[in-house]
Design a protein around this motif. Structure first.
Motif, short mmCIF file in Angstrom:
data_model
loop_
_atom_site.label_atom_id
_atom_site.label_comp_id
_atom_site.label_asym_id
_atom_site.label_seq_id
_atom_site.Cartn_x
_atom_site.Cartn_y
_atom_site.Cartn_z
N ASP A 117 -1.70 4.75 6.05
CA ASP A 117 -1.53 4.57 7.48
C ASP A 117 -0.05 4.56 7.80
O ASP A 117 0.72 3.89 7.13
CB ASP A 117 -2.17 3.25 7.88
N LYS A 118 0.36 5.32 8.78
CA LYS A 118 1.77 5.38 9.17
C LYS A 118 2.08 4.45 10.33
O LYS A 118 3.16 4.49 10.90
CB LYS A 118 2.15 6.82 9.57
N THR A 119 1.12 3.58 10.69
CA THR A 119 1.31 2.66 11.80
C THR A 119 2.40 1.65 11.47
O THR A 119 2.37 1.04 10.40
CB THR A 119 0.00 1.90 12.09
N ASP A 138 0.83 -1.20 0.00
CA ASP A 138 0.00 0.00 0.00
C ASP A 138 0.87 1.25 0.00
O ASP A 138 0.84 2.05 0.92
CB ASP A 138 -0.93 -0.02 1.22
N ASP A 139 1.67 1.41 -1.05
CA ASP A 139 2.49 2.60 -1.16
C ASP A 139 2.04 3.41 -2.38
O ASP A 139 1.38 2.88 -3.27
CB ASP A 139 3.98 2.22 -1.28
N ASN A 140 2.38 4.68 -2.40
CA ASN A 140 1.91 5.57 -3.46
C ASN A 140 2.38 5.13 -4.84
O ASN A 140 1.62 5.22 -5.80
CB ASN A 140 2.35 7.00 -3.18
N ALA A 141 3.61 4.67 -4.97
CA ALA A 141 4.13 4.27 -6.28
C ALA A 141 3.34 3.09 -6.84
O ALA A 141 2.98 3.08 -8.03
CB ALA A 141 5.61 3.92 -6.18
N THR A 142 3.03 2.10 -6.01
CA THR A 142 2.26 0.94 -6.46
C THR A 142 0.84 1.36 -6.81
O THR A 142 0.30 0.96 -7.84
CB THR A 142 2.25 -0.15 -5.38
N ARG A 143 0.24 2.17 -5.96
CA ARG A 143 -1.12 2.66 -6.22
C ARG A 143 -1.18 3.45 -7.52
O ARG A 143 -2.05 3.21 -8.37
CB ARG A 143 -1.60 3.54 -5.06
N SER A 182 2.32 -9.11 7.42
CA SER A 182 1.70 -7.96 6.78
C SER A 182 2.47 -6.70 7.15
O SER A 182 2.99 -6.59 8.26
CB SER A 182 0.25 -7.82 7.27
N PRO A 183 2.53 -5.72 6.23
CA PRO A 183 3.21 -4.49 6.58
C PRO A 183 2.47 -3.68 7.63
O PRO A 183 3.00 -2.77 8.20
CB PRO A 183 3.27 -3.73 5.25
N ARG A 184 1.22 -4.02 7.90
CA ARG A 184 0.43 -3.33 8.91
C ARG A 184 -0.36 -4.35 9.71
O ARG A 184 -0.61 -5.45 9.25
CB ARG A 184 -0.56 -2.39 8.24
N GLY A 185 -0.79 -3.94 10.87
CA GLY A 185 -1.62 -4.82 11.69
C GLY A 185 -2.97 -5.03 11.03
O GLY A 185 -3.45 -4.19 10.28
#
Length: 186
Positions: A160-162, A98-103, A170-173
């Motif tokens: 999300d900056k978590t 979920d990063d801007n470049a991929t999006r 996963s890169p996020r919870g």
């Protein structure tokens, strides 16, 4: 002879929207298939495949309304499939990248929606239903999803900056389940 009374014509409700799942992880395919199976009658999982080759074959054979594609298919570029998939279906990119470049790349290639895997199931199901209805009578226009040009993220929440939870792949919870929220709030 008196004229016959007129009966208003009410269009039949649309049938379920067919969804094809493309993800290299069996657990993700199984989970998404079950989620769709438990959803209201508006969605139907037509198939779940692991590779780009399988995805293209299944899309040709099954004619899904929406294809859900992961970015990374065990080292294969899932986004490279978009030009071919978009000739038949709408595409939702569902990924942990979920990063801007991929999006931006996904949206440039024509994906109608981009969601992170950590988002709540309701957001995924709602997006699938909206995408499935595109092109059907009474459906919201595609512009309702926003476009990269106007800064919209096509269904994705703000970044999300978590930091990731320890021990998670996963890169996020993950979003808490309803039972976990109930226990937490009790």
């Amino acid at each position: 002879m008196s004229p016959l009374p007129t009966v208003p014509v009410v269009p039949a409700p649309p049938g379920p929207f067919g969804v094809l799942l493309v993800d290299d992880q069996q657990a993700v395919r199984d989970g998404l298939s079950r989620l769709i199976a438990c959803s209201p009658r508006t969605l139907r999982c037509l198939g779940a495949v692991a590779t780009g080759e399988q995805a293209l074959l299944a899309a040709r054979q099954l004619h899904p309304d929406v294809v859900v594609v992961d970015v990374d298919l065990n080292g294969e570029d899932g986004l490279a499939l978009l030009p071919q998939l978009l000739t038949r279906s709408r595409v939702l990119v569902l990924t942990c990248h979920d990063d801007n470049a991929t999006r931006d790349r996904a949206l440039r290639l024509g994906a109608q929606a981009f969601l992170a895997k950590h988002l709540p199931a309701a957001e995924l199901l709602g997006t699938l239903v909206r995408l499935g209805g595109l092109g059907r009578p009474g459906a919201a226009p595609l512009s309702a999803f926003g476009s990269p040009a106007d800064g919209a993220s096509a269904g994705a929440a703000d970044q999300d900056k978590t930091p990731p939870r320890q021990g998670s792949s996963s890169p996020r919870g993950m979003a808490p389940s309803s039972a976990a929220r109930r226990d937490r709030d009790a």
